[in-house]
Design an enzyme around this catalytic site. Structure first.
Site, mmCIF file in Angstrom:
data_model
loop_
_atom_site.group_PDB
_atom_site.id
_atom_site.type_symbol
_atom_site.label_atom_id
_atom_site.label_comp_id
_atom_site.label_asym_id
_atom_site.label_seq_id
_atom_site.Cartn_x
_atom_site.Cartn_y
_atom_site.Cartn_z
ATOM 1 N N ASP A 103 -7.852 4.328 1.085
ATOM 2 C CA ASP A 103 -7.044 4.531 2.282
ATOM 3 C C ASP A 103 -7.927 4.966 3.455
ATOM 4 O OD1 ASP A 103 -5.092 5.080 4.148
ATOM 5 O OD2 ASP A 103 -3.873 6.281 2.782
ATOM 6 N N CYS A 127 -1.431 0.605 7.316
ATOM 7 C CA CYS A 127 -2.869 0.300 7.424
ATOM 8 C C CYS A 127 -3.239 -0.904 6.569
ATOM 9 C CB CYS A 127 -3.733 1.484 6.984
ATOM 10 S SG CYS A 127 -3.562 3.001 7.900
ATOM 11 N N ARG A 128 -3.443 -0.648 5.284
ATOM 12 C CA ARG A 128 -3.988 -1.661 4.387
ATOM 13 C C ARG A 128 -3.090 -2.870 4.205
ATOM 14 N NH1 ARG A 128 -5.300 2.561 -0.288
ATOM 15 N NH2 ARG A 128 -3.486 3.506 0.732
ATOM 16 N N SER A 129 -1.839 -2.649 3.858
ATOM 17 C CA SER A 129 -0.988 -3.814 3.575
ATOM 18 C C SER A 129 -0.711 -4.668 4.814
ATOM 19 C CB SER A 129 0.298 -3.413 2.849
ATOM 20 O OG SER A 129 1.047 -2.473 3.561
ATOM 21 N N ASN A 145 2.508 1.378 4.386
ATOM 22 C CA ASN A 145 2.670 0.117 5.092
ATOM 23 C C ASN A 145 2.304 0.212 6.569
ATOM 24 O OD1 ASN A 145 5.310 -2.151 5.987
ATOM 25 N ND2 ASN A 145 3.363 -2.732 5.107
ATOM 26 N N CYS A 166 0.862 -1.185 0.000
ATOM 27 C CA CYS A 166 0.000 0.000 0.000
ATOM 28 C C CYS A 166 0.902 1.240 0.000
ATOM 29 C CB CYS A 166 -0.983 -0.020 1.172
ATOM 30 S SG CYS A 166 -0.240 0.185 2.810
#
Length: 175
Positions: free
Chosen positions: A131, A13-15, A11, A8
């Site tokens: 995001d 939140c999402r990933s 690195n 993401c």
């Protein structure tokens, strides 16, 4: 060993959510010893930082432990030892394909939501996972829901590759 990296922006939140959700799913599928999963960001703005506290809280509620996570930056040399590079949003997909040293490496880059059967009717530009950092806890829930919906498809696709003997070069060398 088959190797996956989720990518993401920073690195945090999402990933990391994808990394941990994938790791748990591969463990449940009995493939943890054959699949390595990590995560990274396309930006260095969060380098070394822990997971966002809102993402961390959500993951704790989901039974996932992100307490040891430190944000990393995707290094293009990682194309050499990764079989699948999962972009969390369209901008990451584009950036990763730009970083790819050749077409073979670029072909490893896929959007995570490509593996969500409920997203099949969406246009490629609609397959991004936005995001949640700019929003509240409900945005993190929505983001995690999108990630979780794609995880079983990733596991099925990788299991098929491993079953067909088409894992990484390291696996081929051990056969």
């Amino acid at each position: 060993m088959y190797s996956i990296v989720a990518v993401c922006t920073g690195n945090i939140c999402r990933s990391p959510m994808a990394e941990l959700a994938l790791r748990r799913a591969f463990e449940a599928a009995g493939l943890a010893e054959r699949v390595r999963i990590d995560s990274a960001g396309v930006s260095d703005e969060e380098l070394g930082n822990p997971v966002d506290s809102r993402a961390g809280e959500l993951m704790r509620r989901e039974g996932l432990d992100a307490s040891r996570h430190e944000a990393r930056v995707f290094d293009p040399v990682r194309f050499d030892d990764r079989d699948l590079v999962l972009a969390l949003d369209v901008v990451h997909w584009r950036r990763l394909r730009e970083l790819a040293p050749d077409e073979a490496a670029a072909a490893k880059v896929r959007l995570l939501r490509e593996f969500d059967p409920d997203a099949e009717a969406l246009e490629p530009e609609e397959l991004g996972i936005y995001d949640p950092w700019y929003g509240g806890p409900e945005d993190f829930e929505t983001t995690y829901g999108m990630i979780a919906a794609a995880v079983p498809g990733v596991v099925r696709a990788v299991a098929r590759e491993l079953g067909a003997g088409r894992g990484s070069a390291q696996d081929a060398g051990r056969a």
